[in-house]
Design a protein around this motif. Structure first.
Motif, short mmCIF file in Angstrom:
data_model
loop_
_atom_site.label_atom_id
_atom_site.label_comp_id
_atom_site.label_asym_id
_atom_site.label_seq_id
_atom_site.Cartn_x
_atom_site.Cartn_y
_atom_site.Cartn_z
N CYS A 11 -10.96 0.47 1.44
CA CYS A 11 -10.14 0.25 0.27
C CYS A 11 -9.58 1.31 -0.40
O CYS A 11 -10.27 2.42 -0.46
N LEU A 12 -8.29 1.57 -0.58
CA LEU A 12 -7.82 2.61 -1.09
C LEU A 12 -8.12 2.88 -2.57
O LEU A 12 -8.27 1.88 -3.26
N ASN A 13 -8.55 4.04 -2.97
CA ASN A 13 -9.10 4.33 -4.22
C ASN A 13 -8.24 4.00 -5.37
O ASN A 13 -8.95 3.43 -6.40
N TRP A 14 -6.92 3.94 -5.31
CA TRP A 14 -6.34 3.49 -6.45
C TRP A 14 -6.14 1.96 -6.54
O TRP A 14 -5.60 1.36 -7.53
N ASN A 15 -6.58 1.00 -5.72
CA ASN A 15 -6.43 -0.25 -5.59
C ASN A 15 -7.53 -1.12 -6.50
O ASN A 15 -8.35 -1.65 -6.02
N LYS A 16 -7.57 -0.69 -7.78
CA LYS A 16 -8.37 -1.24 -8.74
C LYS A 16 -8.70 -2.73 -8.79
O LYS A 16 -9.96 -3.09 -8.72
N GLU A 62 0.69 -1.13 -0.01
CA GLU A 62 0.12 0.04 0.05
C GLU A 62 0.93 1.36 -0.09
O GLU A 62 0.38 2.49 0.05
N LYS A 63 2.20 1.23 -0.14
CA LYS A 63 3.03 2.31 0.01
C LYS A 63 2.89 3.14 1.16
O LYS A 63 3.00 4.22 1.11
#
Length: 159
Positions: free
Chosen positions: A121-126, A28-29
């Motif tokens: 959920c993180l928005n970038w985690n498509k 998740e950086k």
């Protein structure tokens, strides 16, 4: 694919849990944000009992974990299971283990008479978003998550 096994984490396995949390943070950086320690996790899982966790095991390996807790919904008058984190190591993704883990979590929620199961959920985690939507989960677009960190909690409590 062999079926996954789900085993509650034992006290002596906390270092493995911490290792997996650090892997999740790297994915998740967010490596610099991990403050968890073996002692903090032992306290939360075994002394205060504020969280619960299980390992996901398959192919004779520990391939991931899920950490969750319960909160209460005033509107439905029942508990909800809140999934804080689920993580499956990259080599074991897209093999059905995540779906099995969610089935296991849903069974826990049913056993506890939960009216909801929720997570963020993180928005970038498509890839994860697509997986959750395939399960039938609905993003709560009308809600914004707010957070006070430890410094802000101290500040507000002392006002």
């Amino acid at each position: 694919m062999k079926k996954a096994q789900f085993e509650d984490i034992k006290w002596e396995e906390i270092p493995v849990l911490l290792e997996l949390i650090q892997e999740l943070a790297a994915y998740e950086k967010m490596e610099t944000q991990v403050q968890a320690t073996v002692e903090l996790l032992e306290n939360a899982l075994f002394i205060q009992n504020t969280a619960r966790a299980f390992f996901i095991r398959a192919e004779d390996q520990t391939i991931g974990f899920a950490l969750y807790f319960y909160h209460f919904s005033t509107f439905i008058g029942r508990p909800s299971l809140y999934l804080e984190d689920i993580y499956i190591r990259p080599a074991y993704r897209n093999k059905g283990y995540g779906h099995e883990a969610f089935r296991h979590l849903a069974a826990i929620a049913r056993e506890m008479n939960c009216g909801r199961m929720e997570w963020s959920c993180l928005n970038w985690n498509k890839p994860s978003i697509a997986f959750y939507q395939k399960l039938g989960a609905i993003p709560m677009e009308d809600w914004t998550v707010f957070r006070l960190d430890e410094t802000q909690i101290k500040q507000v409590s002392e006002e």
